[in-house]
Write an enzyme that holds these catalytic residues in place. Sequence first.
Site, short mmCIF file in Angstrom:
data_model
loop_
_atom_site.label_atom_id
_atom_site.label_comp_id
_atom_site.label_asym_id
_atom_site.label_seq_id
_atom_site.Cartn_x
_atom_site.Cartn_y
_atom_site.Cartn_z
N ASN A 109 -4.50 10.69 -4.08
CA ASN A 109 -5.13 10.86 -5.39
C ASN A 109 -6.23 11.92 -5.38
O ASN A 109 -6.46 12.57 -6.40
CB ASN A 109 -5.64 9.52 -5.95
CG ASN A 109 -6.20 8.63 -4.85
OD1 ASN A 109 -6.63 9.14 -3.81
ND2 ASN A 109 -6.19 7.33 -5.08
N ASP A 139 -1.17 4.26 2.17
CA ASP A 139 -1.89 3.20 1.46
C ASP A 139 -1.15 2.71 0.23
O ASP A 139 -1.44 1.64 -0.29
CB ASP A 139 -3.27 3.72 1.01
CG ASP A 139 -4.18 4.00 2.20
OD1 ASP A 139 -4.00 3.33 3.23
OD2 ASP A 139 -5.05 4.87 2.07
N GLY A 182 -6.28 0.29 5.41
CA GLY A 182 -6.30 0.05 3.96
C GLY A 182 -7.70 -0.24 3.49
O GLY A 182 -8.18 -1.35 3.63
N GLU A 238 -8.56 -3.55 7.01
CA GLU A 238 -9.84 -3.01 7.48
C GLU A 238 -10.88 -2.99 6.37
O GLU A 238 -12.07 -3.03 6.62
CB GLU A 238 -9.64 -1.58 8.03
CG GLU A 238 -9.11 -0.61 6.98
CD GLU A 238 -8.92 0.82 7.49
OE1 GLU A 238 -9.03 1.05 8.69
OE2 GLU A 238 -8.65 1.69 6.65
N ARG A 299 0.15 5.30 11.47
CA ARG A 299 0.55 6.42 10.62
C ARG A 299 1.19 7.55 11.39
O ARG A 299 1.71 8.48 10.79
CB ARG A 299 -0.64 6.93 9.81
CG ARG A 299 -1.71 7.59 10.64
CD ARG A 299 -2.90 7.95 9.76
NE ARG A 299 -3.77 8.88 10.46
CZ ARG A 299 -4.96 9.25 10.02
NH1 ARG A 299 -5.42 8.75 8.89
NH2 ARG A 299 -5.69 10.10 10.69
#
Lengths: 406, 406
Positions: A109, A139, A182, A238, A299
């Site tokens: 974003n 995410d 996250g 997290e 990731r």
Amino acid sequence: MALKGKVLIAQGGGPTAVINQTLAGIVLESRKYGEMTRTYGAIHGVEGIVNENFLDLTQETSYNLEQVAMTPSSALWSTRIKPDSKYCHDIFQVLQAHDIRYFFYIGGNDSADTVRIVAEEAQKVNYALRTVHVPKTIDNDLVLNDHTPGYGSAARFVVQTFMGINLDVRAIKGVYIGVVMGRNAGFLTAASAIAQKYPDDGPHLIYLPELEFHLEKFLVDVKRIYDRYGMCIIAVSEGIRDASGMPIVTTLRKNLEIDGHGNVSLSGTGALGDSLAQQVKERLGISRVRSDTFGYLQRSFVGSVSDIDQREAREIGERAVQLAYWNNVNGSLTIHRTGNYSVDYRLVGVEEIAAKTKVMPDEFINKDGNHVTEAFLLYIRPLLGSGLQIPSHLMAPRVPKLLIGK
Amino acid sequence: MALKGKVLIAQGGGPTAVINQTLAGIVLESRKYGEMTRTYGAIHGVEGIVNENFLDLTQETSYNLEQVAMTPSSALWSTRIKPDSKYCHDIFQVLQAHDIRYFFYIGGNDSADTVRIVAEEAQKVNYALRTVHVPKTIDNDLVLNDHTPGYGSAARFVVQTFMGINLDVRAIKGVYIGVVMGRNAGFLTAASAIAQKYPDDGPHLIYLPELEFHLEKFLVDVKRIYDRYGMCIIAVSEGIRDASGMPIVTTLRKNLEIDGHGNVSLSGTGALGDSLAQQVKERLGISRVRSDTFGYLQRSFVGSVSDIDQREAREIGERAVQLAYWNNVNGSLTIHRTGNYSVDYRLVGVEEIAAKTKVMPDEFINKDGNHVTEAFLLYIRPLLGSGLQIPSHLMAPRVPKLLIGK
């Protein structure tokens, strides 16, 4: 009519397992059109643009591009810089100087917001520029998207991890806390629920950043499960926070690092898991308590990828080029679920995505606030892809005892 | 002539990705021989024996057994109990009561020691019993063995992790510390070296428990690499220790947990990685320093396995039964490298393995004590199995700058 000029691609934010599929999709598709005279890649995202650090991807071999597509993490590297208006102005100056007419920014974003401002800069001086934001984030927190490229593969890694943890903890018992990435959205942590095959499998408890985390309630939950099974496996985001919005890790530990965005660093440290483990040991008197923080493995681990995620990441890159070329439009690509399981890709205004965050909807979280619902399991299952190995237990009958109880 | 009676199998110590291949090998082979009247599995290792908690594996379906074989972690669960003579006596009583004539214990050097004492108990009273220790350990620390089942798969996981870390850290730069399992032997940590494909790939530094760890030298090493590449990726064994043999984690942190063997808990906590990261931040003034502790993922992650490791783990179980049945002998199975790459399995006296630890030989460690040698790379490569995905970078040429430097 399609614009004539160069194409520029950049990658922003954290890497994913399939972000290079999107890169390959954009490069291969853009190289088909004569009007797209060159395809450049910016090294280190927006930093690479202002510094004119470009690779000429028109001269990348297709074979190597396919190898790169299968490689996790950002092949063009990344940046944590979040450009302000001045920075976006500098970006635009470089685009103009290189006669770039198509700008594709693969990111979350924040990246969408950069695309929005750069488009405004171009408009101000009437410079014809196609700007397209192409989504990616593990995410899964972009609004309007059913899900985002990168999420399925990271979720698959989390599932594979908790499947193994179930087997490992079962063998010796105790409490296990797995800390999943996250900060604001719990989608990745929630994925752990898919690891439950047998009735007593974990994770028995799942804590998400969407809800207030109460240490006392957590301890009650853990004790209840541990008393029942002799073990308790817990998935924790997290980003879990208290009633005031404070990250739990800061309430349990002092001297934490602050990152470039002014946020406490949650990844790359075992602080949260270790602190929660200590609470369970001290307050509940359970001796074997372990915690792992999955960190960067989630990731970028090489060798765990969802084929559905790969395919969608590739297609959304292709579609971005096709829409910009054939339809002459700007915007942000989005993924929509149209069946069970099928998707399509649509273009929305980038301002609808930019700087907004999607979190787990209420219908995905159980009413006790410590697990997910069946609606979530249905939602996530296709995203994990095919060929996921499922663990099996022995099913043989017990042998009657000869000595004990005689 | 082969003994007639029941077969008992137990699993001890930490799980591996292929320990259930060995279980399946023993079960399927023992079910072929009429003299092996039943095949039992002890639940929770030696604890299950003294408590007579047995599964009748004669009644396990072959299909499910094959599924279990592909499942990581101990299907029969495990125990951390290290039996003394009294405990071994109790074990023997149960074996005798159930007319068990073949005892296969899949485990590390502690398990070998248990097999040794149980065999002595049987001999004392002239009870005919075949006792065979079958090796497994991700630590690869059994003497006489070229390597041990379980090591190749765990090593593969470590390689896949560092391949991803290379890509991830490259994208944003900084220092990364990955903490790998291994209390006394550095084989698993050393495996990380295989992740180096490109000249500047990490891990740039590898620290093993075989050598004294000096914090000052470590900081000098890190600074040198960081100054050169703008990043530094480090693989550290959880067991690194100082000149006095003290684990480094205890010299950097207080209040650490002591496990059942009187050892400091090294896994299931991020303490070592976090402490080293803090030193790098504070002493070298590097801002982006991250650490991950790979923890339980290394030994139980579902979906990362070496096919070579799988095959050998299966074969060594089969061979254990064949030797016990056809040759009527006791001992410990060992793996020997006979070519490049081929192996055979031999039986040695269990006392040659029991309670002994193999560590990395000098020829596998570089002279600076912060990396491995080519001899080690040659040694480990075949153990990782086939189909290991190799990351690729973009190779496209740079684009000349138009604004900067004009």
